[in-house]
Scaffold this active site. Structure first.
Site, short mmCIF file in Angstrom:
data_model
loop_
_atom_site.label_atom_id
_atom_site.label_comp_id
_atom_site.label_asym_id
_atom_site.label_seq_id
_atom_site.Cartn_x
_atom_site.Cartn_y
_atom_site.Cartn_z
N CYS A 1 14.69 10.18 5.43
CA CYS A 1 14.79 9.74 6.83
C CYS A 1 16.21 9.86 7.34
CB CYS A 1 14.27 8.31 6.96
SG CYS A 1 15.02 7.18 5.78
N LYS B 1 0.86 -1.19 0.00
CA LYS B 1 0.00 0.00 0.00
C LYS B 1 0.89 1.24 0.00
CE LYS B 1 -1.65 2.89 2.62
NZ LYS B 1 -1.43 4.11 1.79
P1 NAI Z 1 2.64 8.37 7.73
O1 NAI Z 1 3.59 7.59 8.56
O2 NAI Z 1 1.30 8.64 8.32
O3 NAI Z 1 2.44 7.67 6.28
C1 NAI Z 1 3.23 6.63 5.76
C2 NAI Z 1 2.36 5.51 5.23
O4 NAI Z 1 1.54 5.01 6.28
C3 NAI Z 1 1.38 5.93 4.13
O5 NAI Z 1 1.29 4.88 3.19
C4 NAI Z 1 0.07 6.06 4.88
O6 NAI Z 1 -1.07 5.90 4.07
C5 NAI Z 1 0.19 4.94 5.87
N1 NAI Z 1 -0.67 5.06 7.06
C6 NAI Z 1 -1.08 6.20 7.67
N2 NAI Z 1 -1.83 5.90 8.75
C7 NAI Z 1 -1.93 4.55 8.81
C8 NAI Z 1 -2.57 3.63 9.71
N3 NAI Z 1 -3.26 4.07 10.76
N4 NAI Z 1 -2.44 2.31 9.49
C9 NAI Z 1 -1.72 1.86 8.45
N5 NAI Z 1 -1.10 2.67 7.57
C10 NAI Z 1 -1.19 4.01 7.74
O7 NAI Z 1 3.39 9.72 7.39
P2 NAI Z 1 2.75 11.11 6.91
O8 NAI Z 1 1.62 11.51 7.79
O9 NAI Z 1 2.50 11.02 5.49
O10 NAI Z 1 3.99 12.10 7.19
C11 NAI Z 1 4.14 12.68 8.47
C12 NAI Z 1 5.59 12.69 8.90
O11 NAI Z 1 6.10 11.36 8.97
C13 NAI Z 1 6.54 13.38 7.97
O12 NAI Z 1 6.51 14.77 8.13
C14 NAI Z 1 7.85 12.79 8.40
O13 NAI Z 1 8.32 13.45 9.56
C15 NAI Z 1 7.50 11.36 8.75
N6 NAI Z 1 7.82 10.45 7.65
C16 NAI Z 1 8.95 9.70 7.73
C17 NAI Z 1 9.34 8.90 6.68
C18 NAI Z 1 10.57 8.07 6.74
O14 NAI Z 1 11.22 7.85 5.72
N7 NAI Z 1 10.93 7.51 7.86
C19 NAI Z 1 8.57 8.83 5.44
C20 NAI Z 1 7.36 9.62 5.45
C21 NAI Z 1 7.02 10.40 6.52
#
Ligand code: NAI
Ligand code: MG
Length: 492
Positions: free
Chosen positions: A289, A180
């Site tokens: 990240c 996903k």
């Molecule tokens: P997120 O962690 O919410 O999204 C990442 C993935 O998780 C997406 O595919 C999203 O649809 C999915 N997701 C969201 N809620 C979920 C749930 N309850 N159950 C299962 N899957 C779920 O990140 P978001 O809100 O897009 O970004 C927020 C912050 O997260 C960013 O500003 C950044 O700080 C951090 N982030 C870190 C990343 C990394 O590479 N470690 C990548 C993306 C975001």
């Protein structure tokens, strides 16, 4: 619709069982070009029932894929790598359009994606167990078996590259997958799933459902028929996924970002340190990240280093991904708002803006390369992941203080030290609380090197042979050689 009808279709469906399948209720949602704020296309919005279909397809395909000879699995996965290379320009253009990053960076992501399939393909027939010498009365050995259905929930910063990072090891280990991708950037994953089918990956082995975290992500991470979960994204979503997985005792591999320190000593080559740090915070507009988020600079070279970094930052040209300049827009409006909030917060907390801080007067989710000085380590801008082109700089007086500052953060993904003193470099390499340490460089990881977080930055390792541990469970097999009934009891 969209700038290039060849590159991008008017609408996309899920990829389930090797076919394009719309959502059961037919719903779609728009995908926005982050450089123009205009819709590019629309993709299917998965509900729980659509996730169920994808998991069912993966479940059905599992026994056949598990029982495919390992060398054959390896050859098929290797063909995926060849196709990713063959279509690298198209994939990169699509990624750059969807995500916003400069084309050259998307090309590098896709080279990395090809490498993941290539690297893991070679491991497919080398996943050996061990033989355990328990004595003459028993033959004892282990086998490493796939879990079954691997769910992969991926973020929007490196969508195609991370698809490959997770799917390639899952496949060679004999798992089937449901991916996903993030709702902001699903297009490269859909295309990669098609290339998997074209390469000969059997139907149902790689499935992609597009949709939002809720309901699609939640449906996947709480699904009782998912056997292991790989997630990259925010700490809070990682925690939610872990709780959902706990209900089914499903194992999780989590990569949850960082707030990564770059420690610079007076004896370092400051030209090189400034080059690395600038690249390490402004690549992909800081949405990495493993970005260098926090510079810790020795007092003696602080001003000199800041001057060099600022000089580079102001030289950055900003534009859409296809213009292929130094930096693109942020990937979404949400992310732009978040980054702007942090820049405002930095001002309120009393940090000094050395450069940047503005959003250029144009369409698109752009923000300038930004550097804050006079940053105290307990300020929120020094502790929280901003995930944008925002660098903080904090001075330190000595080595002990530098180490304390570097580790005084909840995250522990990567860290770096710049010095020509070999003993100091090794002391830091040992003591930095991070899964990856770079000495006199940044982004030192390759497909071959294990990658993952200490502390709040995650659980488990991606990349390298170690990633295969997330996709294999060990079975011990004991075969009796003795005659008559044995006296063995549990716990002996
Ligand atoms: P997120 O962690 O919410 O999204 C990442 C993935 O998780 C997406 O595919 C999203 O649809 C999915 N997701 C969201 N809620 C979920 C749930 N309850 N159950 C299962 N899957 C779920 O990140 P978001 O809100 O897009 O970004 C927020 C912050 O997260 C960013 O500003 C950044 O700080 C951090 N982030 C870190 C990343 C990394 O590479 N470690 C990548 C993306 C975001
Ligand atoms: Mg979210």
């Amino acid at each position: 619709m969209g700038p290039s009808s060849e590159l991008i279709r008017d609408a996309y469906d899920h990829s389930i069982g090797g076919e394009r399948i719309p959502s059961t209720d037919g719903e779609r949602f728009p995908i926005v070009d982050p450089a123009t704020e205009e819709p590019l296309t629309e993709v299917a919005a998965a509900k729980t029932v659509d996730v169920d279909r994808a998991v069912e397809a993966a479940r059905e395909a599992f026994p056949m894929w598990r029982d495919t000879a390992p060398d054959e699995r390896g050859r098929i996965v290797h063909r995926v790598s060849q196709l990713v290379r063959e279509y690298q320009d198209e994939l990169a253009a699509l990624e750059s359009l969807d995500q916003g990053k400069p084309l050259s960076q998307a090309e590098s992501d896709m080279e990395g994606a090809a490498r993941y399939f290539e690297y893991y393909a070679g491991a497919a027939d080398k996943l050996e167990g061990t033989s355990v010498p328990v004595g003459p009365d028993q033959v004892d050995f282990t086998v490493r078996e796939p879990y079954g259905v691997s769910a992969q929930i991926t973020p929007w910063n490196f969508p195609g590259n991370l698809f490959a990072r997770g799917v390639a090891p899952a496949l060679v280990a004999g798992n089937t997958t449901v991916v996903k991708p993030a709702e902001e950037t699903p297009l490269s994953s859909l295309r990669l799933a098609e290339l998997c089918v074209e390469a000969g990956v059997p139907d149902g082995v790689v499935n992609v459902v597009t949709g939002f975290g809720d309901p699609a992500g939640t449906a996947l991470s709480s699904h009782p028929d998912v056997d292991t979960i790989t997630f990259t994204g925010s700490v809070s979503t990682g925690q939610t996924i872990m709780k959902q997985a706990a209900n089914n005792v499903t194992p999780v591999t989590l990569e949850l970002g960082g707030k990564n320190p770059a420690v610079v000593f007076p004896d370092a080559d400051l030209v090189e340190a400034a080059n690395w740090i600038t690249k390490a915070i402004f690549t992909n507009a800081g949405q990495v990240c493993s970005a260098a988020d926090r510079v810790l600079a020795h007092e003696d070279i602080h001003d000199d280093l800041v001057e060099r970094i600022v000089e580079k930052a102001v030289s950055y040209d900003i534009g859409s991904g296809s213009e292929n300049l130094d930096m693109g827009p942020l990937a979404s409006e949400n992310q732009l708002e978040k980054v702007v909030r942090y820049i405002d917060l930095g001002r309120e907390e009393g940090a000094t803006l050395a450069t940047g801080g503005n959003t250029p007067d144009r369409e698109g989710y752009f923000v300038e390369p930004t550097v804050f000085t006079d940053v105290e380590n307990d300020m929120r801008i020094a502790q929280e992941e901003i995930f944008g082109p925002v660098l903080t700089v904090t001075p330190f007086p000595n080595e002990a203080e530098a180490l304390a500052l570097a580790n005084d953060v909840e995250y522990g993904l990567v860290a770096g030290v710049f010095t020509n003193d070999v003993k100091c470099a090794h002391r830091f390499a040992r003591r930095l609380e991070a899964g990856n340490v770079y000495v006199n460089k940044w982004f030192g990881d390759t497909n071959q090197t294990p990658f993952g977080g200490y502390k709040m930055s995650g659980i488990g390792r991606e990349k390298g042979l170690e990633a295969l541990d997330s996709y294999l469970q060990t079975k011990n097999i004991a075969v009796n050689l003795a005659d008559g009934s044995s006296k063995d009891l549990p716990g002996a």
